[in-house]
Design an enzyme around this catalytic site. Structure first.
Site, PDB file in Angstrom:
ATOM      1  N   HIS A  40       0.863  -1.183   0.000  1.00  0.00           N
ATOM      2  CA  HIS A  40       0.000   0.000   0.000  1.00  0.00           C
ATOM      3  C   HIS A  40       0.901   1.236   0.000  1.00  0.00           C
ATOM      4  O   HIS A  40       2.113   1.127   0.194  1.00  0.00           O
ATOM      5  CB  HIS A  40      -0.888  -0.004   1.259  1.00  0.00           C
ATOM      6  CG  HIS A  40      -0.092  -0.165   2.503  1.00  0.00           C
ATOM      7  ND1 HIS A  40       0.162  -1.400   3.050  1.00  0.00           N
ATOM      8  CD2 HIS A  40       0.587   0.730   3.257  1.00  0.00           C
ATOM      9  CE1 HIS A  40       0.945  -1.250   4.108  1.00  0.00           C
ATOM     10  NE2 HIS A  40       1.227   0.031   4.258  1.00  0.00           N
ATOM     11  N   HIS A 126       6.311   6.105  -1.955  1.00  0.00           N
ATOM     12  CA  HIS A 126       6.795   4.849  -2.545  1.00  0.00           C
ATOM     13  C   HIS A 126       5.967   3.681  -2.034  1.00  0.00           C
ATOM     14  O   HIS A 126       5.248   3.793  -1.051  1.00  0.00           O
ATOM     15  CB  HIS A 126       8.274   4.628  -2.199  1.00  0.00           C
ATOM     16  CG  HIS A 126       8.490   4.389  -0.737  1.00  0.00           C
ATOM     17  ND1 HIS A 126       8.525   5.406   0.199  1.00  0.00           N
ATOM     18  CD2 HIS A 126       8.658   3.242  -0.024  1.00  0.00           C
ATOM     19  CE1 HIS A 126       8.703   4.898   1.396  1.00  0.00           C
ATOM     20  NE2 HIS A 126       8.779   3.576   1.292  1.00  0.00           N
TER      21      HIS A 126
END
Length: 184
Positions: A40, A126
């Protein structure tokens, strides 16, 4: 409760990340890979959180979600922290991060009012794929990363912010979404 705030990924993006992980695993480096279903975009790790803080956190998420429209970001680029020469954390990047960074700035400001400390270092959006545990086959890993720097997983439509509980178990974390708040 151990909590964090994140953007959850579509099945299509997770499928692309699974394929990339399989490609990287071939080098047999000592990496603890993140299960694709657990990948996620973390916006804020809250850590151990008191029960009475949950409702105020949900209120903050509701307010933040009202300020942002649904937007898209491309999942693109492969890298590692602290660098490709010395990989410790392997990640996939995103473009169109200005909206995400603004979200995080507002989130940090509001959560600090509840006693959550602001991050000291700059945030680089990221998706973490894995963490290197030892130098075993590290040179092969570095070569494999270098060959896949231009990785693309497609476009992620950011529609909601999620408050997620993380329960640590011997076989890895178990994530439970406590609230998903749609963007305006």
């Amino acid at each position: 409760m151990r909590l964090f705030i994140a953007v959850e990924l579509s099945k299509e993006i997770k499928k692309e990340l699974t394929a990339l992980e399989e490609k990287l695993k071939v080098c047999c480096a000592d990496v603890k890979w993140v299960k694709p279903d657990n990948i996620h975009l973390t916006l804020k790790f809250l850590g151990e959180t008191k029960e009475e803080q949950i409702e105020p956190i949900k209120t903050i998420l509701n307010g933040l979600a009202e300020k942002f429209k649904v937007f898209k970001t491309e999942i693109t680029g492969l890298g590692s922290f602290p660098s490709l020469k010395s990989p410790r954390v392997i990640w996939v990047g995103l473009n169109n991060v200005s909206i995400i960074l603004e979200m995080i700035r507002l989130l940090e400001d509001e959560l600090s009012k509840l006693g959550f400390p602001k991050e000291k270092r700059d945030f680089q959006p990221h998706l973490t794929l894995g963490r290197v545990r030892s130098p075993k086959n590290i040179d092969v890993l570095k070569e494999t990363l270098a060959k896949n720097l231009d990785f693309k997983a497609g476009v992620l439509e950011v529609k909601a912010l999620s408050l997620i509980e993380s329960k640590l178990t011997p076989s890895g974390p178990i994530y439970t979404t406590l609230q998903s708040t749609g963007l305006s």
